[in-house]
Design an enzyme around this catalytic site. Sequence first.
Site, PDB file in Angstrom:
ATOM      1  N   LYS A 114       0.825  -1.217   0.000  1.00 40.34           N
ATOM      2  CA  LYS A 114       0.000   0.000   0.000  1.00 40.34           C
ATOM      3  C   LYS A 114       0.854   1.260   0.000  1.00 40.34           C
ATOM      4  O   LYS A 114       0.473   2.283  -0.570  1.00 40.34           O
ATOM      5  CB  LYS A 114      -0.961  -0.011   1.191  1.00 40.34           C
ATOM      6  CG  LYS A 114      -1.976  -1.148   1.093  1.00 40.34           C
ATOM      7  CD  LYS A 114      -3.292  -0.772   1.732  1.00 40.34           C
ATOM      8  CE  LYS A 114      -4.408  -1.733   1.374  1.00 40.34           C
ATOM      9  NZ  LYS A 114      -4.384  -2.974   2.147  1.00 40.34           N
ATOM     10  N   LYS A 216      -5.283 -12.383  -6.630  1.00 43.10           N
ATOM     11  CA  LYS A 216      -6.526 -12.523  -5.857  1.00 43.10           C
ATOM     12  C   LYS A 216      -7.560 -11.475  -6.263  1.00 43.10           C
ATOM     13  O   LYS A 216      -7.209 -10.432  -6.828  1.00 43.10           O
ATOM     14  CB  LYS A 216      -6.230 -12.414  -4.363  1.00 43.10           C
ATOM     15  CG  LYS A 216      -5.764 -11.044  -3.938  1.00 43.10           C
ATOM     16  CD  LYS A 216      -5.857 -10.877  -2.426  1.00 43.10           C
ATOM     17  CE  LYS A 216      -5.550  -9.439  -2.067  1.00 43.10           C
ATOM     18  NZ  LYS A 216      -5.914  -9.019  -0.761  1.00 43.10           N
ATOM     19  N   LYS A 219     -10.594  -5.212  -4.361  1.00 43.11           N
ATOM     20  CA  LYS A 219     -11.290  -3.999  -4.809  1.00 43.11           C
ATOM     21  C   LYS A 219     -10.405  -3.135  -5.693  1.00 43.11           C
ATOM     22  O   LYS A 219     -10.861  -2.555  -6.662  1.00 43.11           O
ATOM     23  CB  LYS A 219     -11.748  -3.186  -3.597  1.00 43.11           C
ATOM     24  CG  LYS A 219     -12.963  -3.765  -2.923  1.00 43.11           C
ATOM     25  CD  LYS A 219     -13.229  -3.096  -1.581  1.00 43.11           C
ATOM     26  CE  LYS A 219     -13.802  -4.118  -0.593  1.00 43.11           C
ATOM     27  NZ  LYS A 219     -13.834  -3.665   0.787  1.00 43.11           N
TER      28      LYS A 219
HETATM   29  P1  TYM Z   1     -10.417  -6.374   4.071  1.00 39.37           P
HETATM   30  O1  TYM Z   1     -11.470  -5.337   4.156  1.00 39.37           O
HETATM   31  O2  TYM Z   1      -9.289  -6.148   3.156  1.00 39.37           O
HETATM   32  O3  TYM Z   1     -11.026  -7.742   3.737  1.00 39.37           O
HETATM   33  C1  TYM Z   1     -12.117  -8.257   4.498  1.00 39.37           C
HETATM   34  C2  TYM Z   1     -12.055  -9.761   4.553  1.00 39.37           C
HETATM   35  O4  TYM Z   1     -12.137 -10.310   3.232  1.00 39.37           O
HETATM   36  C3  TYM Z   1     -11.050 -11.195   3.040  1.00 39.37           C
HETATM   37  N1  TYM Z   1     -10.649 -11.163   1.617  1.00 39.37           N
HETATM   38  C4  TYM Z   1     -10.390 -12.264   0.911  1.00 39.37           C
HETATM   39  N2  TYM Z   1     -10.410 -13.569   1.244  1.00 39.37           N
HETATM   40  C5  TYM Z   1     -10.120 -14.459   0.281  1.00 39.37           C
HETATM   41  N3  TYM Z   1      -9.814 -14.102  -0.996  1.00 39.37           N
HETATM   42  C6  TYM Z   1      -9.786 -12.803  -1.389  1.00 39.37           C
HETATM   43  N4  TYM Z   1      -9.527 -12.483  -2.636  1.00 39.37           N
HETATM   44  C7  TYM Z   1     -10.070 -11.808  -0.398  1.00 39.37           C
HETATM   45  N5  TYM Z   1     -10.130 -10.453  -0.421  1.00 39.37           N
HETATM   46  C8  TYM Z   1     -10.481 -10.074   0.829  1.00 39.37           C
HETATM   47  C9  TYM Z   1      -9.936 -10.685   3.952  1.00 39.37           C
HETATM   48  O5  TYM Z   1      -9.021 -11.713   4.237  1.00 39.37           O
HETATM   49  C10 TYM Z   1     -10.729 -10.270   5.155  1.00 39.37           C
HETATM   50  O6  TYM Z   1     -11.022 -11.372   5.987  1.00 39.37           O
HETATM   51  N6  TYM Z   1      -7.528  -5.794   8.016  1.00 39.37           N
HETATM   52  C11 TYM Z   1      -8.815  -6.341   7.647  1.00 39.37           C
HETATM   53  C12 TYM Z   1      -9.960  -5.688   8.368  1.00 39.37           C
HETATM   54  C13 TYM Z   1      -9.830  -5.761   9.853  1.00 39.37           C
HETATM   55  C14 TYM Z   1      -9.960  -6.923  10.655  1.00 39.37           C
HETATM   56  C15 TYM Z   1      -9.749  -6.487  11.989  1.00 39.37           C
HETATM   57  C16 TYM Z   1     -10.220  -8.264  10.374  1.00 39.37           C
HETATM   58  C17 TYM Z   1      -9.573  -4.711  10.661  1.00 39.37           C
HETATM   59  N7  TYM Z   1      -9.506  -5.162  11.945  1.00 39.37           N
HETATM   60  C18 TYM Z   1      -9.800  -7.381  13.053  1.00 39.37           C
HETATM   61  C19 TYM Z   1     -10.286  -9.158  11.459  1.00 39.37           C
HETATM   62  C20 TYM Z   1     -10.065  -8.705  12.762  1.00 39.37           C
HETATM   63  C21 TYM Z   1      -8.960  -6.071   6.154  1.00 39.37           C
HETATM   64  O7  TYM Z   1      -8.276  -5.269   5.590  1.00 39.37           O
HETATM   65  O8  TYM Z   1      -9.903  -6.701   5.551  1.00 39.37           O
END
Ligand code: TYM
Length: 352
Positions: A114, A216, A219
């Site tokens: 990022k 993968k 967004k």
């Molecule tokens: P974020 O918003 O990027 O993604 C949310 C969830 O979706 C999953 N994900 C995927 N899983 C499989 N294949 C993909 N292509 C894919 N794209 C997204 C992510 O693994 C995630 O589970 N840091 C986290 C948000 C967060 C969080 C937390 C999660 C903030 N605090 C505490 C758990 C516990 C995030 O960026 O998710």
Amino acid sequence: MNEKEIVLSGIRATGNLHLGNYYGALSKFVKMQNDYDCMYFIADLHALTTTPDPEALHVNVRNILAEYLAAGVDPDKATIFVQSDVPEISEMYLLLNMHVGIGELMRTASFKDKARKQLGIKDDGQDIEKQIIGTDSNKRVNAGLLTYPTLMAVDILIQKAHKVPVGKDQEQHLELTRRFARRFNSFYGVDLFPEPVNFDFGGKPVKVPGLDGSGKMGKSEGNCIYLVDEEKVLRKKVMRAVTDEGPKEPNSPISEPVANLLTLMELTSAPETVQQFRDAYADCSIRYGDLKKQLAEDILKVTLPIRERYLDIVNDDAYIARVVKQGAERARERAAKTLAEVREIMGIRKFY
Ligand code: TYM
């Protein structure tokens, strides 16, 4: 006493949810809510590290709340809340940061990725530390991005969660969370935080691929199928997915773009259907048009009912407000308790 294990997970408020979010996280949220004490939130503070547009942020939070509910997260079974409704998280984020190294944060893969995006530079294998330090204030990597893993660790630790259902891309953040928990416990000689683990029903955490042939679904990659895509749009996206020229001889190894489509199929279609296309690839009779048609059909079976419920819920302001108010109260109760313990342990005590 609460005997159920605590589950916590969240999704950043950066746009509508795609199949990666669904299979990596949301579908597990729904399955886990019957057996665990579940807390699911919208990470609006995390979204600020990359999406600072105030109007977009607010709309995104509401849309994702509606998507949680439409996908089947039940506010009577699980606690649903917005991260910023729990100010205890922000205070503990400051406190935990005192025990986190800049070096370990800078080595995090998602930070490097990022940070490069914020600086507009390609990944050329070079260390980016110098570029980060040397940039002027117009082109900067924001400090919130660096401390993103501290904030995520606090989300988890402040609720003393045991299980954190996330996709494969979040495993490094979870590993850091465990490290911070161990470090805090051992530095102060306490047993305050459990070490949280990922959770997946099938065993391995998933990485859902995109439609563009490699990598993968994400967004920022422009390769997504959204849960709320209209039927026509969704079919078009799948029909346009990247494939290859077709197997030239029997039992050829499957190319990445086709393997990705089969992976999507494994998530959405019946096992016999997937096998049928695998066999067709092996004997060179496969027709990608058929594969894509079938895949679109099976994805729509999952997404269309969610889309319908979403459209009902997303403009029901009163319902959404009720859900998050109740969720914030529950989430704050536990968070305030942990924060009070952390303050006491760290020596932040009142004189009055
Ligand atoms: P974020 O918003 O990027 O993604 C949310 C969830 O979706 C999953 N994900 C995927 N899983 C499989 N294949 C993909 N292509 C894919 N794209 C997204 C992510 O693994 C995630 O589970 N840091 C986290 C948000 C967060 C969080 C937390 C999660 C903030 N605090 C505490 C758990 C516990 C995030 O960026 O998710």
